[in-house]
Design a protein around this motif. Sequence first.
Motif, PDB file in Angstrom:
ATOM      1  N   ILE A 103       0.866  -1.194   0.000  1.00 24.07           N
ATOM      2  CA  ILE A 103       0.000   0.000   0.000  1.00 24.07           C
ATOM      3  C   ILE A 103       0.896   1.235   0.000  1.00 24.07           C
ATOM      4  O   ILE A 103       1.781   1.370   0.851  1.00 24.07           O
ATOM      5  N   GLY A 104       0.670   2.118  -0.951  1.00 22.08           N
ATOM      6  CA  GLY A 104       1.475   3.330  -1.047  1.00 22.08           C
ATOM      7  C   GLY A 104       0.714   4.534  -0.522  1.00 22.08           C
ATOM      8  O   GLY A 104      -0.514   4.499  -0.374  1.00 22.08           O
ATOM      9  N   MET A 105       1.451   5.575  -0.233  1.00 27.36           N
ATOM     10  CA  MET A 105       0.780   6.809   0.234  1.00 27.36           C
ATOM     11  C   MET A 105       1.670   8.015   0.038  1.00 27.36           C
ATOM     12  O   MET A 105       2.868   7.880  -0.225  1.00 27.36           O
ATOM     13  N   ILE A 106       1.032   9.186   0.146  1.00 26.75           N
ATOM     14  CA  ILE A 106       1.777  10.449   0.115  1.00 26.75           C
ATOM     15  C   ILE A 106       1.199  11.368   1.186  1.00 26.75           C
ATOM     16  O   ILE A 106      -0.020  11.417   1.392  1.00 26.75           O
ATOM     17  N   TRP A 107       2.083  12.077   1.828  1.00 27.69           N
ATOM     18  CA  TRP A 107       1.712  13.069   2.870  1.00 27.69           C
ATOM     19  C   TRP A 107       1.584  14.398   2.147  1.00 27.69           C
ATOM     20  O   TRP A 107       2.535  14.866   1.535  1.00 27.69           O
ATOM     21  N   LYS A 108       0.400  15.001   2.204  1.00 28.41           N
ATOM     22  CA  LYS A 108       0.187  16.268   1.495  1.00 28.41           C
ATOM     23  C   LYS A 108      -0.236  17.383   2.439  1.00 28.41           C
ATOM     24  O   LYS A 108      -1.033  17.166   3.361  1.00 28.41           O
ATOM     25  N   THR A 109       0.307  18.569   2.135  1.00 32.09           N
ATOM     26  CA  THR A 109      -0.040  19.766   2.926  1.00 32.09           C
ATOM     27  C   THR A 109      -0.190  20.979   1.994  1.00 32.09           C
ATOM     28  O   THR A 109       0.107  22.101   2.399  1.00 32.09           O
ATOM     29  N   GLY A 110      -0.612  20.709   0.755  1.00 29.76           N
ATOM     30  CA  GLY A 110      -0.714  21.786  -0.244  1.00 29.76           C
ATOM     31  C   GLY A 110      -1.687  22.888   0.171  1.00 29.76           C
ATOM     32  O   GLY A 110      -2.378  22.757   1.198  1.00 29.76           O
ATOM     33  N   PRO A 111      -1.759  23.986  -0.599  1.00 31.61           N
ATOM     34  CA  PRO A 111      -2.539  25.166  -0.206  1.00 31.61           C
ATOM     35  C   PRO A 111      -4.026  24.908   0.027  1.00 31.61           C
ATOM     36  O   PRO A 111      -4.649  25.603   0.841  1.00 31.61           O
ATOM     37  N   LEU A 112      -4.592  23.899  -0.626  1.00 30.84           N
ATOM     38  CA  LEU A 112      -6.006  23.580  -0.385  1.00 30.84           C
ATOM     39  C   LEU A 112      -6.243  23.300   1.101  1.00 30.84           C
ATOM     40  O   LEU A 112      -7.292  23.657   1.660  1.00 30.84           O
ATOM     41  N   THR A 113      -5.254  22.679   1.742  1.00 30.64           N
ATOM     42  CA  THR A 113      -5.447  22.252   3.138  1.00 30.64           C
ATOM     43  C   THR A 113      -5.470  23.432   4.115  1.00 30.64           C
ATOM     44  O   THR A 113      -5.803  23.257   5.279  1.00 30.64           O
TER      45      THR A 113
END
Length: 185
Positions: free
Chosen positions: A129-139
């Motif tokens: 299972i793969g994943m990515i940690w995101k904190t882009g401007p939408l958040t």
Amino acid sequence: MDIETLIKERRSVSLFEDKPVSIDEVKAMLKTSAWVPNHKMTQPWRFTIITGETKAQLAHMAGEFMSRGKTGEEKDRAYNKAHAAFSQVPMHVMVFMEESHDLKRRQEDYASTSLIIHNLSLIGWEKGIGMIWKTGPLTDTEPFRQLIGIQPGEKFVGMIQLGYPKKVPRAMPRIDLDERITELN
Ligand SMILES: Cc1cc2nc3c(=O)[nH]c(=O)nc-3n(C[C@H](O)[C@H](O)[C@H](O)COP(=O)(O)O)c2cc1C
């Protein structure tokens, strides 16, 4: 897989197979992942698993956000691109932590919560299972924060997008760590 290989070969994945991930399996992975060192044992974290209708709302929100300020075909293209990128994510796990008023405590709590996220990605990687940690401007936007249910006094730590990898990106080069290791005898 031995732990050294696991650490080196894990990648952030953002393209996923059209295959659901079991919520129970992710809950079990989170429970194991939370066995992190944590100064004062504050255990400030909490998680929200997003699939289904809420995931559809999130994809729409991402489309709206990425197409803001655009018009006509350009707007449609930007909307569709972001909408598709979010729709193909089988599951989002939102990570929150209680935000202490004490700076040192806050930093230490953020460190521990980050360890959980990395544990999750290593446990996931071993299971395929793969994943990515995101904190882009939408958040950082209010509609996003409302949708995911952030509470007063909480810090949003990250949006973990998770699923079975369709494509694994090449590793980004790492600096030669020998240059960053000092020995004081
Ligand atoms: C705190 C944090 C925030 C991140 N936010 C994003 C993001 O918003 N968008 C993105 O594409 N990747 C994001 N990443 C993933 C990094 O880009 C990724 O880890 C890096 O490129 C190294 O790739 P690797 O994880 O495959 O080794 C984030 C990673 C961390 C630790």
